[in-house]
Design an enzyme around this catalytic site. Structure first.
Site, mmCIF file in Angstrom:
data_model
loop_
_atom_site.group_PDB
_atom_site.id
_atom_site.type_symbol
_atom_site.label_atom_id
_atom_site.label_comp_id
_atom_site.label_asym_id
_atom_site.label_seq_id
_atom_site.Cartn_x
_atom_site.Cartn_y
_atom_site.Cartn_z
ATOM 1 N N LYS A 26 36.279 36.835 4.116
ATOM 2 C CA LYS A 26 35.141 37.539 4.721
ATOM 3 C C LYS A 26 34.389 36.645 5.702
ATOM 4 O O LYS A 26 34.102 37.052 6.827
ATOM 5 C CB LYS A 26 34.150 38.012 3.638
ATOM 6 C CG LYS A 26 34.725 38.924 2.588
ATOM 7 C CD LYS A 26 33.662 39.440 1.647
ATOM 8 C CE LYS A 26 32.956 38.377 0.837
ATOM 9 N NZ LYS A 26 33.824 37.685 -0.160
ATOM 10 N N ARG A 101 26.636 42.919 -3.626
ATOM 11 C CA ARG A 101 27.622 42.445 -4.595
ATOM 12 C C ARG A 101 27.571 43.220 -5.898
ATOM 13 O O ARG A 101 28.385 42.978 -6.779
ATOM 14 C CB ARG A 101 27.382 40.965 -4.865
ATOM 15 C CG ARG A 101 28.423 40.058 -4.168
ATOM 16 C CD ARG A 101 28.231 38.703 -4.674
ATOM 17 N NE ARG A 101 29.228 37.707 -4.552
ATOM 18 C CZ ARG A 101 29.432 36.899 -3.525
ATOM 19 N NH1 ARG A 101 28.811 37.075 -2.398
ATOM 20 N NH2 ARG A 101 30.286 35.913 -3.617
ATOM 21 N N ARG A 140 40.208 25.265 -0.205
ATOM 22 C CA ARG A 140 39.194 25.387 0.856
ATOM 23 C C ARG A 140 38.366 24.113 1.002
ATOM 24 O O ARG A 140 37.840 23.566 0.042
ATOM 25 C CB ARG A 140 38.278 26.559 0.544
ATOM 26 C CG ARG A 140 37.192 26.752 1.594
ATOM 27 C CD ARG A 140 36.632 28.129 1.589
ATOM 28 N NE ARG A 140 35.840 28.436 0.409
ATOM 29 C CZ ARG A 140 35.291 29.635 0.203
ATOM 30 N NH1 ARG A 140 35.464 30.606 1.059
ATOM 31 N NH2 ARG A 140 34.574 29.852 -0.884
ATOM 32 N N ARG A 175 33.250 22.890 -1.636
ATOM 33 C CA ARG A 175 32.075 23.537 -2.221
ATOM 34 C C ARG A 175 32.151 23.381 -3.737
ATOM 35 O O ARG A 175 33.224 23.584 -4.319
ATOM 36 C CB ARG A 175 32.099 25.033 -1.886
ATOM 37 C CG ARG A 175 31.272 25.381 -0.673
ATOM 38 C CD ARG A 175 31.487 26.796 -0.225
ATOM 39 N NE ARG A 175 31.311 27.814 -1.255
ATOM 40 C CZ ARG A 175 31.347 29.119 -1.012
ATOM 41 N NH1 ARG A 175 31.551 29.557 0.218
ATOM 42 N NH2 ARG A 175 31.185 29.984 -1.976
ATOM 43 N N ARG A 186 34.013 33.220 -10.858
ATOM 44 C CA ARG A 186 33.607 34.039 -9.702
ATOM 45 C C ARG A 186 34.518 35.258 -9.559
ATOM 46 O O ARG A 186 34.052 36.350 -9.236
ATOM 47 C CB ARG A 186 33.664 33.189 -8.417
ATOM 48 C CG ARG A 186 32.501 32.194 -8.332
ATOM 49 C CD ARG A 186 32.762 31.139 -7.294
ATOM 50 N NE ARG A 186 32.733 31.660 -5.944
ATOM 51 C CZ ARG A 186 33.292 31.045 -4.903
ATOM 52 N NH1 ARG A 186 33.922 29.893 -5.072
ATOM 53 N NH2 ARG A 186 33.214 31.567 -3.723
HETATM 54 P P1 AMP Z 1 29.796 33.283 -1.369
HETATM 55 O O1 AMP Z 1 29.597 32.198 -0.372
HETATM 56 O O2 AMP Z 1 29.583 34.632 -0.819
HETATM 57 O O3 AMP Z 1 31.104 33.142 -2.098
HETATM 58 O O4 AMP Z 1 28.652 33.072 -2.463
HETATM 59 C C1 AMP Z 1 28.529 31.876 -3.199
HETATM 60 C C2 AMP Z 1 27.650 32.119 -4.392
HETATM 61 O O5 AMP Z 1 26.352 32.551 -3.960
HETATM 62 C C3 AMP Z 1 28.118 33.219 -5.302
HETATM 63 O O6 AMP Z 1 29.086 32.782 -6.242
HETATM 64 C C4 AMP Z 1 26.833 33.625 -5.971
HETATM 65 O O7 AMP Z 1 26.446 32.703 -6.944
HETATM 66 C C5 AMP Z 1 25.848 33.520 -4.827
HETATM 67 N N1 AMP Z 1 25.744 34.795 -4.076
HETATM 68 C C6 AMP Z 1 26.164 35.045 -2.825
HETATM 69 N N2 AMP Z 1 25.897 36.289 -2.469
HETATM 70 C C7 AMP Z 1 25.299 36.886 -3.507
HETATM 71 C C8 AMP Z 1 24.793 38.158 -3.748
HETATM 72 N N3 AMP Z 1 24.861 39.139 -2.827
HETATM 73 N N4 AMP Z 1 24.215 38.397 -4.938
HETATM 74 C C9 AMP Z 1 24.127 37.444 -5.861
HETATM 75 N N5 AMP Z 1 24.593 36.209 -5.709
HETATM 76 C C10 AMP Z 1 25.192 35.910 -4.539
#
Ligand code: AMP
Length: 318
Positions: A26, A101, A140, A175, A186
């Site tokens: 994404k 989410r 990654r 990360r 996740r």
């Molecule tokens: P991402 O970079 O989108 O994979 O997000 C990394 C982490 O941020 C996720 O594993 C969640 O802990 C948190 N996170 C990101 N987006 C959301 C969301 N919309 N709602 C809740 N937690 C989020």
């Protein structure tokens, strides 16, 4: 983050949501769409990581959940998204990446967008097999300087992964939530809380499924094709309206020009008529003068004849 020359930017509105499991690409595709269409990528993950890095109150609240691979509480995420969508650049549209989410976030987003008068045009689901997701997430690596994403599975084994875009080739970092044990959590959270949104957006007729595996360029082409019918339809409608307006304006300008030309022509005719009219009395006057002169000279001749006659008579009498 991902800086691309604005020369290649296409101006268009685009209000889309990118849906997909962690590692489905994404972020990468959102950055590409942003670079090409000039519409901002709004990544909830990036906003949260930024808040954590700056040590804000929201960031401190979010950190523990993020490190554990859990979702951060809705109120924290919604606060960040609301603020971001309210910024001026989001007026041109947005590419929501990683948000919503869960169903509460989807409902809150809907209300937010109704308030802003900017409804979602499409939801693009990036379809990627689980084994590919795991491979991508585990490999990654990210550049701290430019934010580009790399995958060490593509680098020669035994080398230190470095950014080949930045001049000083900084070392890439992993990360914390891309560590194997967190990745599993996740993916579990995605299945339980985010996957139900597929059905939700399908029911609303907004869902487009995009095959998210294969060459980056091919995935991007599929993303564009899925995102653009809506965006293009909107911009086509806009340009059709502009064209209609232009044609209308041109038509009325033509009509106005015709009216002016007609007025001019009838003015000329009228002017010709009045000149002719003005000339006519002059002609009559001239004729009158000539007639008068002729009459005068006739009279003079007659006078002269009479005079000659009477002088002849007088001479005879003598
Ligand atoms: P991402 O970079 O989108 O994979 O997000 C990394 C982490 O941020 C996720 O594993 C969640 O802990 C948190 N996170 C990101 N987006 C959301 C969301 N919309 N709602 C809740 N937690 C989020």
């Amino acid at each position: 983050m991902f800086q691309t020359s604005l020369r290649h930017q296409v101006t268009s509105t685009m209000r889309i949501v990118l849906l997909g499991a962690p590692g489905s690409g994404k972020g990468t595709q959102a950055q590409r769409l942003q670079a090409k269409y000039g519409v901002p990528q709004v990544s909830s993950g990036d906003l949260l990581r930024d808040a954590v890095a700056r040590g804000t109150e929201l960031g401190l609240k979010a950190k523990a959940a993020m490190d554990a691979g859990q979702l951060v509480s809705d109120d924290v995420v919604l606060g960040l998204i609301r603020e971001r969508l309210g910024r001026p650049d989001a007026k041109a549209g947005f590419i929501l990446d990683g948000f919503p989410r869960n169903s509460d976030q989807a409902n809150a987003l809907n209300e937010m967008l109704i308030e802003l008068g900017a409804p979602i045009e499409a939801v693009l689901l990036m379809d990627v097999r689980t084994e590919t997701l795991v491979k991508r997430l585990a490999g990654r690596r990210i550049c701290r300087t430019c934010g580009r994403v790399f995958n060490i599975s593509l680098s020669p084994p035994g080398t230190t992964p470095r950014c080949d875009h930045c001049a000083d080739h900084p070392e890439l970092y992993q990360r914390p939530d891309d560590k194997e044990e967190v990745v599993a959590k996740r993916l579990e959270v995605y299945e339980a809380q985010t996957r139900p949104l597929i059905r939700h957006y399908q029911k609303l007729g907004l869902l487009r499924v995009v095959k998210g595996e294969g060459a980056l360029e091919d995935v991007f082409a599929r993303m564009e094709a899925a995102a653009l019918p809506q965006a293009q339809a909107a911009s086509t409608r806009k340009s059709a309206a502009i064209k209609k307006k232009t044609v209308k304006t041109a038509r009325s300008a033509k009509k106005a020009a015709a009216r002016v030309a007609k007025k001019k022509a009838s003015g000329k005719q009228a002017a010709r008529k009045s000149t002719a009219k003005a000339r006519r009395p002059a002609k009559t006057a001239k004729k009158k003068v000539a007639a008068k002169r002729a009459k005068g000279s006739k009279r003079a001749v007659r006078g002269k004849v009479a005079l000659a006659r009477s002088s002849r008579k007088a001479a005879k009498k003598k």
